[in-house]
Design an enzyme around this catalytic site. Structure first.
Site, mmCIF file in Angstrom:
data_model
loop_
_atom_site.group_PDB
_atom_site.id
_atom_site.type_symbol
_atom_site.label_atom_id
_atom_site.label_comp_id
_atom_site.label_asym_id
_atom_site.label_seq_id
_atom_site.Cartn_x
_atom_site.Cartn_y
_atom_site.Cartn_z
ATOM 1 N N THR A 1 -23.966 16.714 21.160
ATOM 2 C CA THR A 1 -25.317 16.225 20.743
ATOM 3 C C THR A 1 -25.172 14.635 20.602
ATOM 4 O O THR A 1 -26.156 13.890 20.951
ATOM 5 C CB THR A 1 -25.769 16.774 19.464
ATOM 6 O OG1 THR A 1 -26.149 18.219 19.580
ATOM 7 C CG2 THR A 1 -27.354 16.291 19.139
ATOM 8 N N THR B 1 -20.898 19.785 17.297
ATOM 9 C CA THR B 1 -20.669 20.166 16.076
ATOM 10 C C THR B 1 -20.187 21.543 16.069
ATOM 11 O O THR B 1 -19.578 22.145 15.100
ATOM 12 C CB THR B 1 -21.624 19.724 15.328
ATOM 13 O OG1 THR B 1 -22.931 20.402 15.507
ATOM 14 C CG2 THR B 1 -21.791 18.234 15.193
ATOM 15 N N ASP B 2 -20.783 22.432 17.004
ATOM 16 C CA ASP B 2 -20.546 23.710 16.794
ATOM 17 C C ASP B 2 -19.232 24.358 16.921
ATOM 18 O O ASP B 2 -18.705 25.192 16.053
ATOM 19 C CB ASP B 2 -21.148 24.472 18.023
ATOM 20 C CG ASP B 2 -22.908 24.669 17.636
ATOM 21 O OD1 ASP B 2 -23.085 24.096 16.881
ATOM 22 O OD2 ASP B 2 -23.574 25.255 18.734
ATOM 23 N N LYS C 1 -17.897 24.028 9.403
ATOM 24 C CA LYS C 1 -19.252 23.951 9.457
ATOM 25 C C LYS C 1 -20.143 24.991 8.983
ATOM 26 O O LYS C 1 -19.852 26.162 9.267
ATOM 27 C CB LYS C 1 -19.742 23.893 10.999
ATOM 28 C CG LYS C 1 -21.421 23.531 11.161
ATOM 29 C CD LYS C 1 -21.539 23.351 12.548
ATOM 30 C CE LYS C 1 -23.103 22.996 12.926
ATOM 31 N NZ LYS C 1 -23.514 23.024 14.270
#
Length: 832
Positions: free
Chosen positions: A103, A179-180, A256
């Site tokens: 992203t 980020t995943d 996360k």
């Protein structure tokens, strides 16, 4: 006049009106409007009417072209725009920006309004102008993928690229990543790289086209972290929902924890390594960290990808999982177990079989806080017996990556899972950071002392003290144990072994204690009055048998002081001492005739354990008779140390019914009259020292049908006039008459060949009519009474006693937060 990108417009189509900022479009067929809520909408140009509301309402980079021409998009995404050049400044550090996609490196597809990963590292500089002036930059693209498409092969390419940049002399590296799966990639590089400079992963939860995007602050803070005085692999993301601070997380401890919040990333089980203040551009460290250039660059990118991560859940189809695992036989298996690291007991044999086949099986916990401890409950101990490795408080995902790396690089992958290679394992899992913050310092918690002496009162109100024993107490101990069992003929051994106990006391593996009563108001027939006007009225010892198992023995109370609650005080103290020695379970044995002690242990939190009995096959009179008789009475093959496979014996023990009946415990190899868990290393030591005997099928020499381990010889007892030989276990499957005949005969032969003076043997078997009747068929003698084992878990209940003693003894020196924690951990609302 036609509207231009950046103008505020009103667009009507098919009775729908949208008003917002006109954005550049990649084709002449579509309009893109940024709505007031921050989101983009794509509109088919056909049959749409557009009206100008305000000119130049928003500054859009690139050429101010007419709508529909597509020129605006071309100017914005051109390969080499002049504005992307950054002049080199010798006074600034050099940072390498490595892009993998995600992203933070994404833009809008203006045909549909969707966000796609299509920026390279140069585009990031253009998209985040705030990076200018902070460093000189080198741009590099390793991949342009969404992070859900990340693979171990990309990790290897990424690690190699980072190493290349460091060799080129950069002062730090920032990795732009989705980020995943960022936590997995950060973990991978933590193991693959020893880096002298910071390697900082960053990303964004929300794309640049949204008003709430976190891309600018995360990128800026990551660059500041990459130029700081530290080294290692980190993740730098929003520390809160506000735009003020980013947290700097260790690459192997980060997770996360939210799907969309900007502060989704957290350090698990500790505070972040540091923080980056966005406004002041300062990096502060909360914990110890490696300094810049404190290590040399090295790269070990090899990975073994044949590692599975299995999360155990109730209702999991064990048969299906077993079939899959045995068919696939991975090189490594990480289990995310429940609580302290558990799975269904029926799944344990599968794991044992995998370990036997060479699979490294490591246990982690699904819990976000705390560490695995498979020594507390029976299921955990069975897992350890099966060969499952405890991974401490390593996060499950990190553990998988670690094992992939260890299998390819570490000489002992199983041992590696118990070691901290890149900060993934913490020395302790406790809420001390909260204490530190309240106290305003970073000091470590005080070491847990032995809860001695203990000052309390007995049931009569007399003052009582439990203290460590001293050699000068020997006379008093002999006196109070002279008439321990007046209605039985047995002599009490405690008086004679007391000096040996005290000599061995170290407070870590053994501790003998004395209980005294204030004698000022006591009768004149006190047992041993000393100069402090106290009577020595009781004695006991606690010792450790393994890292987690403790044993209570020799508890004696003088006859005239019984019935006053003194034994209860002793037991509670001994359990507290055992817990301070890091034991999680304490056991003791009680003879079946001693009903008072059985009741006492139950009343003090002990649960019924196992029952066993000694079988006593008689040794042969001479070694010549031994050889001939043994050959006649052993229908199965008997093997001794040099040709005995330890793994065969271990596999037999894991699956035999005798282990289940005895809860896996046998006579301890070091402490007489004590029970401890049989482990693989015990069998190994017995084999190496000639004390392991197995019986096997003649038709299939590799099939173990039974085994025994000789522990020690013992001095004459009771009416016996000669020494004997003790065997920790005689194990066979009930009903296997050939096995029991061969095994007990082998014990007779072993004892006779060991020492011709030995006239007695004793071997532990379950107190169960199946094994006892098997032994009776052979004509072996046996004890007339069973012996019972009792056990108490120390993981929670004994904390009450420990912390109460700490409060009593240290209340003046402990700060208020410590007292709060101790009271909370004790699980009772003690009044100060």
């Amino acid at each position: 006049m036609s509207p231009h990108p950046g103008d505020r417009v009103r667009v009507e189509r098919a009775d729908v009106t949208n008003e917002g900022i006109l954005m550049p479009s990649s084709t002449s067929d579509h309009l893109v409007i940024k709505l007031d809520g921050g989101y983009n909408v794509g509109i088919d140009r056909a049959d749409a009417s557009i009206d100008l509301v305000t000119s130049n309402a928003y500054d859009i980079g690139g050429t101010q072209s007419d709508i529909g021409s597509g020129a605006g998009a071309e100017a914005e995404t051109g390969s080499e725009p002049a504005s992307s050049a950054v002049a080199f400044d010798e006074s600034l550090p050099t940072v390498s920006l490595i892009s993998t996609g995600g992203t933070i490196a994404s833009t809008v597809d203006y045909r549909t309004g969707a966000v796609t990963a299509q920026f390279d590292a140069e585009d990031v500089l253009r998209a985040v102008p705030d990076l200018a002036g902070r460093a000189n930059y080198r741009g590099r693209v390793v991949r342009n993928i969404l992070s859900e498409n990340m693979t171990p092969a990309v990790w290897q390419d990424l690690a190699a690229a980072v190493a290349d940049e460091i060799r080129a002399g950069v002062d730090g590296v920032v990795v732009m990543h989705g980020t995943d799966t960022m936590q997995y990639s950060a973990s991978a590089l933590s193991y693959m790289l020893d880096t002298p400079v910071p390697v900082v992963f960053t990303g964004s939860q929300r794309s640049a086209d949204r008003p709430s995007s976190d891309n600018v602050m995360n990128a800026v803070c990551a660059v500041e972290a990459a130029t700081a005085d530290t080294s290692g692999v980190f993740v730098c993301m929003h520390a809160s929902t506000a735009d003020d601070t980013c947290a700097l997380h260790r690459g192997t401890r980060v997770r996360k924890n939210h799907t969309s919040r900007r502060d989704a990333f957290e350090t698990i089980g500790a505070t972040p390594v540091g923080t980056v203040d966005y406004d002041t551009e300062t990096v502060s460290f909360n914990r110890d960290h490696a300094a810049r250039e404190s290590t040399e660059l090295s790269l070990a990118p090899e990975l073994n990808e044949d590692v599975l991560l299995l999360t155990f859940t109730p209702g999991m189809d064990i048969d299906r999982q077993t079939a899959f695992l045995t068919d696939s036989t991975p090189d490594g298996l990480i289990i995310a177990g429940t609580g302290l690291g558990h799975v269904h007991t029926e799944f344990i044999p599968t794991l044992a079989e995998l370990v036997t086949d060479g699979v490294i099986v490591a246990m982690t916990s699904q819990c976000l806080e705390g560490r695995v401890c498979d020594r507390v409950y029976d299921t955990g101990r069975d897992l350890l017996d099966a060969g499952v490795v405890e991974a401490g408080d390593t996060l499950p995902g990190t553990a998988k990556v670690k094992l992939m790396w260890a299998l390819a690089n570490h000489p002992d992958p199983a041992e590696a899972m118990t070691e901290s290679l890149a900060g993934e394992l913490q020395a302790r899992s406790a809420p001390w950071e909260w204490i530190d913050n309240v106290d305003g310092n970073n000091s470590s918690p005080p070491a847990l002392p032995l809860p001695l002496p203990v000052h309390t009162t007995d049931d009569t109100g007399a003052a009582v003290t439990v203290r460590t024993a001293d050699p000068t107490d020997a006379t008093a101990v002999r006196r109070i144990t002279q008439n321990t069992w007046p209605d039985r003929s047995e002599d009490d051994y405690v008086g004679s072994v007391f000096p040996e106990w005290v000599a061995a006391d170290d407070g870590e593996t053994a501790q003998t204690v004395i209980i005294t009563v204030d004698s000022q108001s006591q009768p004149d027939d006190a047992h041993s009055k000393n100069q402090n006007n106290t009577d020595i009225v009781g004695v006991a010892q606690v010792c450790t048998l393994s890292e987690t198992e403790a044993w209570i023995q020799g508890l004696r109370i003088a006859p005239t002081y019984r019935g006053r609650g003194l034994a209860t005080i002793l037991i509670q103290t001994l359990c507290a001492v055992a817990r301070a020695m890091h034991a999680t379970i304490v056991r003791g044995i009680v003879f079946s005739w001693n009903s008072a002690s059985l009741g006492l242990l139950r009343q003090t939190g002990f649960d019924p354990g196992i029952a066993f009995r000694w079988v006593q096959p008689e040794p042969y009179e001479t070694s010549i008779q031994t050889v001939s008789a043994a050959n006649d009475n052993m229908p199965l093959s008997v093997r001794t140390t040099e040709d005995t496979s330890v793994e065969d014996v271990w596999s037999f023990w894991q699956t035999t019914e005798v282990k289940q009946t005895l809860d896996g415990i046998i006579i301890d190899e070091h402490e007489s009259w004590a029970l401890s868990t049989l482990r693989r290393d015990h069998i190994q030591r017995a084999a190496m020292t000639g004390r392991l005997i197995t019986v096997r099928s003649n038709s299939s020499p590799g099939t173990v049908r039974g085994f025994t381990i000789r522990n020690r010889t013992y001095e004459p007892m009771g009416e016996a006039k000669a020494p004997g030989a003790e065997y920790a276990i005689a194990a066979w499957e009930p009903g296997d008459e050939a096995a029991v005949q061969s095994l007990l005969t082998a014990i007779c032969r072993d004892a006779t060949l060991l020492d011709s003076a030995i006239e007695h043997t004793r071997a532990l078997v379950p107190e169960d009519v199946r094994w006892l009747s098997d032994a009776a068929i052979t004509g072996a003698g046996m004890w007339s009474e069973p012996i019972f084992s009792m056990s108490r878990q120390l993981s929670t209940d004994v904390n009450d006693w420990i912390y109460l003693q700490l409060l009593t003894r240290h209340s003046q020196s402990l700060t208020y937060p410590y007292l709060v924690l101790l009271i909370t951990a004790g699980k009772r609302n003690y009044q100060s």
